[in-house]
Scaffold this motif. Structure first.
Motif, PDB file in Angstrom:
ATOM      1  N   PHE A   1      -6.787 -22.914 -15.615  1.00  0.00           N
ATOM      2  CA  PHE A   1      -7.501 -22.289 -16.723  1.00  0.00           C
ATOM      3  C   PHE A   1      -8.650 -23.168 -17.217  1.00  0.00           C
ATOM      4  N   VAL A   2      -8.367 -24.447 -17.472  1.00  0.00           N
ATOM      5  CA  VAL A   2      -9.369 -25.292 -18.119  1.00  0.00           C
ATOM      6  C   VAL A   2     -10.547 -25.568 -17.187  1.00  0.00           C
ATOM      7  N   GLU A   3     -10.298 -25.596 -15.868  1.00  0.00           N
ATOM      8  CA  GLU A   3     -11.405 -25.755 -14.927  1.00  0.00           C
ATOM      9  C   GLU A   3     -12.335 -24.548 -14.983  1.00  0.00           C
ATOM     10  N   ALA A   4     -11.755 -23.354 -14.979  1.00  0.00           N
ATOM     11  CA  ALA A   4     -12.568 -22.133 -15.041  1.00  0.00           C
ATOM     12  C   ALA A   4     -13.267 -22.007 -16.383  1.00  0.00           C
ATOM     13  N   TRP A   5     -12.580 -22.386 -17.442  1.00  0.00           N
ATOM     14  CA  TRP A   5     -13.157 -22.281 -18.784  1.00  0.00           C
ATOM     15  C   TRP A   5     -14.352 -23.225 -18.933  1.00  0.00           C
ATOM     16  N   SER A   6     -14.232 -24.412 -18.359  1.00  0.00           N
ATOM     17  CA  SER A   6     -15.347 -25.361 -18.386  1.00  0.00           C
ATOM     18  C   SER A   6     -16.569 -24.776 -17.693  1.00  0.00           C
ATOM     19  N   ARG A   7     -16.368 -24.205 -16.521  1.00  0.00           N
ATOM     20  CA  ARG A   7     -17.493 -23.585 -15.812  1.00  0.00           C
ATOM     21  C   ARG A   7     -18.066 -22.429 -16.601  1.00  0.00           C
ATOM     22  N   GLY A   8     -17.192 -21.666 -17.259  1.00  0.00           N
ATOM     23  CA  GLY A   8     -17.650 -20.540 -18.066  1.00  0.00           C
ATOM     24  C   GLY A   8     -18.516 -20.963 -19.232  1.00  0.00           C
ATOM     25  N   LYS A   9     -18.360 -22.202 -19.674  1.00  0.00           N
ATOM     26  CA  LYS A   9     -19.179 -22.730 -20.762  1.00  0.00           C
ATOM     27  C   LYS A   9     -20.454 -23.397 -20.243  1.00  0.00           C
ATOM     28  N   GLY A  10     -20.678 -23.272 -18.920  1.00  0.00           N
ATOM     29  CA  GLY A  10     -21.871 -23.854 -18.320  1.00  0.00           C
ATOM     30  C   GLY A  10     -21.763 -25.339 -18.061  1.00  0.00           C
ATOM     31  N   LEU A  11     -20.556 -25.874 -18.020  1.00  0.00           N
ATOM     32  CA  LEU A  11     -20.342 -27.301 -17.806  1.00  0.00           C
ATOM     33  C   LEU A  11     -19.867 -27.569 -16.382  1.00  0.00           C
ATOM     34  N   ASP A  12     -19.894 -28.825 -15.995  1.00  0.00           N
ATOM     35  CA  ASP A  12     -19.413 -29.231 -14.670  1.00  0.00           C
ATOM     36  C   ASP A  12     -18.132 -30.030 -14.867  1.00  0.00           C
ATOM     37  N   PRO A  13     -16.955 -29.426 -14.585  1.00  0.00           N
ATOM     38  CA  PRO A  13     -15.704 -30.150 -14.805  1.00  0.00           C
ATOM     39  C   PRO A  13     -15.525 -31.360 -13.903  1.00  0.00           C
ATOM     40  N   ASP A  14     -16.291 -31.434 -12.816  1.00  0.00           N
ATOM     41  CA  ASP A  14     -16.207 -32.594 -11.928  1.00  0.00           C
ATOM     42  C   ASP A  14     -16.869 -33.832 -12.523  1.00  0.00           C
ATOM     43  N   LYS A  15     -17.823 -33.607 -13.433  1.00  0.00           N
ATOM     44  CA  LYS A  15     -18.609 -34.719 -13.961  1.00  0.00           C
ATOM     45  C   LYS A  15     -18.695 -34.638 -15.487  1.00  0.00           C
ATOM     46  N   PRO A  16     -17.588 -34.915 -16.176  1.00  0.00           N
ATOM     47  CA  PRO A  16     -17.606 -34.875 -17.635  1.00  0.00           C
ATOM     48  C   PRO A  16     -18.624 -35.860 -18.208  1.00  0.00           C
ATOM     49  N   VAL A  17     -19.193 -35.490 -19.338  1.00  0.00           N
ATOM     50  CA  VAL A  17     -20.200 -36.328 -19.980  1.00  0.00           C
ATOM     51  C   VAL A  17     -19.596 -37.675 -20.377  1.00  0.00           C
ATOM     52  N   ASN A  18     -20.313 -38.735 -20.087  1.00  0.00           N
ATOM     53  CA  ASN A  18     -19.961 -40.119 -20.510  1.00  0.00           C
ATOM     54  C   ASN A  18     -18.725 -40.680 -19.809  1.00  0.00           C
ATOM     55  N   LEU A  19     -18.243 -40.022 -18.745  1.00  0.00           N
ATOM     56  CA  LEU A  19     -17.049 -40.509 -18.067  1.00  0.00           C
ATOM     57  C   LEU A  19     -17.356 -40.832 -16.615  1.00  0.00           C
ATOM     58  N   LYS A  20     -16.522 -41.711 -16.041  1.00  0.00           N
ATOM     59  CA  LYS A  20     -16.607 -42.006 -14.618  1.00  0.00           C
ATOM     60  C   LYS A  20     -15.189 -42.043 -14.064  1.00  0.00           C
ATOM     61  N   LYS A  21     -15.072 -42.008 -12.735  1.00  0.00           N
ATOM     62  CA  LYS A  21     -13.751 -41.856 -12.117  1.00  0.00           C
ATOM     63  C   LYS A  21     -12.836 -43.037 -12.389  1.00  0.00           C
ATOM     64  N   VAL A  22     -13.347 -44.237 -12.207  1.00  0.00           N
ATOM     65  CA  VAL A  22     -12.515 -45.431 -12.422  1.00  0.00           C
ATOM     66  C   VAL A  22     -12.962 -46.117 -13.692  1.00  0.00           C
ATOM     67  N   THR A  23     -12.056 -46.226 -14.655  1.00  0.00           N
ATOM     68  CA  THR A  23     -12.353 -46.887 -15.922  1.00  0.00           C
ATOM     69  C   THR A  23     -11.693 -48.248 -15.918  1.00  0.00           C
ATOM     70  N   GLU A  24     -12.483 -49.297 -15.867  1.00  0.00           N
ATOM     71  CA  GLU A  24     -11.934 -50.657 -15.770  1.00  0.00           C
ATOM     72  C   GLU A  24     -11.987 -51.326 -17.135  1.00  0.00           C
ATOM     73  N   THR A  25     -11.015 -51.045 -17.967  1.00  0.00           N
ATOM     74  CA  THR A  25     -10.941 -51.655 -19.289  1.00  0.00           C
ATOM     75  C   THR A  25     -10.298 -53.033 -19.193  1.00  0.00           C
ATOM     76  N   ARG A  26     -10.607 -53.862 -20.176  1.00  0.00           N
ATOM     77  CA  ARG A  26     -10.091 -55.238 -20.184  1.00  0.00           C
ATOM     78  C   ARG A  26      -9.346 -55.523 -21.481  1.00  0.00           C
TER      79      ARG A  26
END
Length: 340
Positions: free
Chosen positions: A315-340
């Protein structure tokens, strides 16, 4: 063209079957180590979706083995340099990449503190695997979408398999083996009716209890990640202690009820909110006022909750696309988050 997220959701049944087939030896070894240690408590080390997987395993361990489970803040090791005494316990560290510095540091600290430590990671070899006494390859395969789906599910599948092996719980072991079949049915469920119901909402709550609360936490995160929707997860018992004041027609509630001892409580809360004029829906056939969402019943109170995340992801993948967004590339995020 399908997004990577949609492709990876579709791969969940196959990925679950793969981890169960390919990690048999590691599952048996981790289970044997836990039987030998007989840990009096568990600690978990994780962030983000992995931490929601850890929360699911917390409830599963407490309900099945009767051992308390606590979540460790990774900064205890990476920033504060704390040395914990864990000789009578066990630790589970979860990371898709296996290389976030603070997760690795805390897992290493748990191992050096005497815990039987188990790494659940989609990347072997990896620093996290090296920091733990046992490691399981999640075998989810490449996950290209930033929003984790199949690696989240496989983290729980692997953890439940270890739990069943350790405790000798045959019913749980059989239920885990049946999960790929249930996931295949869950992938096909249609929650698209939610799209119209939520179109005017700016915020929402996702409710659950027990293992279902872990699923609610993951769902709330995915709303934020993929769609920019402000969503918060609450226990259906905790929400009445203040947060319920925000609920109304434009502040909807999605209640995730599993076929377990908390189903009546979660469904009753959804019905009660609907009776007061709020939009509320729930994954239960026993709802009287709240709208119902389709679900797959797995026949086991723990695995039943896990199956709920699969149709939500769709549902949320389709809903994201329906809002004109790209669920593969969320804003301000990257795949690997290396926090310290």
């Amino acid at each position: 063209m399908q997004t990577n997220m949609r492709k990876e959701i579709n791969e969940i049944p196959e990925a679950a079957a793969r981890v169960l087939a390919q990690s048999t030896g590691a599952i048996k070894a981790a289970g044997a180590a836990l039987r030998e240690r007989d840990p009096q408590f568990f600690v978990t080390v994780a962030r983000g979706s992995s931490d929601h997987a850890a929360l699911f395993l917390k409830y599963a361990i407490e309900l099945t083995a009767g051992r308390p489970v606590a979540s460790l803040g990774p900064s205890l090791a990476s920033i504060y340099g704390a040395r914990l005494k864990l000789a009578s316990g066990a630790a589970i560290a979860i990371s898709q990449s296996g290389k976030s510095p603070d997760i690795v540091a805390m897992a290493d600290g748990a191992t050096k503190g005497g815990a039987v430590s188990i790494a659940l990671t989609n990347t072997l070899p990896s620093p996290l695997a090296e920091a733990c006494t046992h490691s399981l390859d999640l075998s989810a395969g490449p996950e290209l979408s930033v929003a984790a789906t199949k690696s989240y599910v496989n983290s729980i599948v692997a953890g439940l398999a270890v739990l069943a092996e350790w405790t000798g719980d045959t019913a749980l072991a059989n239920a885990v083996q049946d999960l790929p079949e249930h996931f295949a049915k869950a992938v096909a469920l249609d929650w698209s009716g939610l799209a119209g119901d939520l179109k005017d909402a700016q915020s929402l709550y996702v409710l659950g209890r027990g293992p279902g609360l872990a699923i609610a936490s993951e769902a709330a995160l995915k709303f934020k990640e993929t769609s920019g929707m402000h969503a918060e997860a609450y226990s259906s018992a905790e929400v009445v202690h203040g947060p319920v004041a925000l609920v109304g027609p434009s502040f909807p509630v999605i209640a995730l009820a599993a076929r377990d001892a908390a189903e009546a409580s979660v469904t009753g809360m959804a019905d009660g909110l609907a009776e007061r004029g709020a939009y509320a829906c729930v994954t239960s056939d026993s709802a009287k006022t709240a709208r119902t969402l389709p679900f797959v019943a797995t026949g086991h109170p723990i695995t039943d909750a896990l199956a709920l995340i699969v149709p939500f992801y769709g549902f949320v993948e389709a809903w994201s696309r329906g809002k004109g967004l790209d669920p593969d590339k969320p804003v301000n995020l990257k795949k690997v988050t290396e926090t310290r």
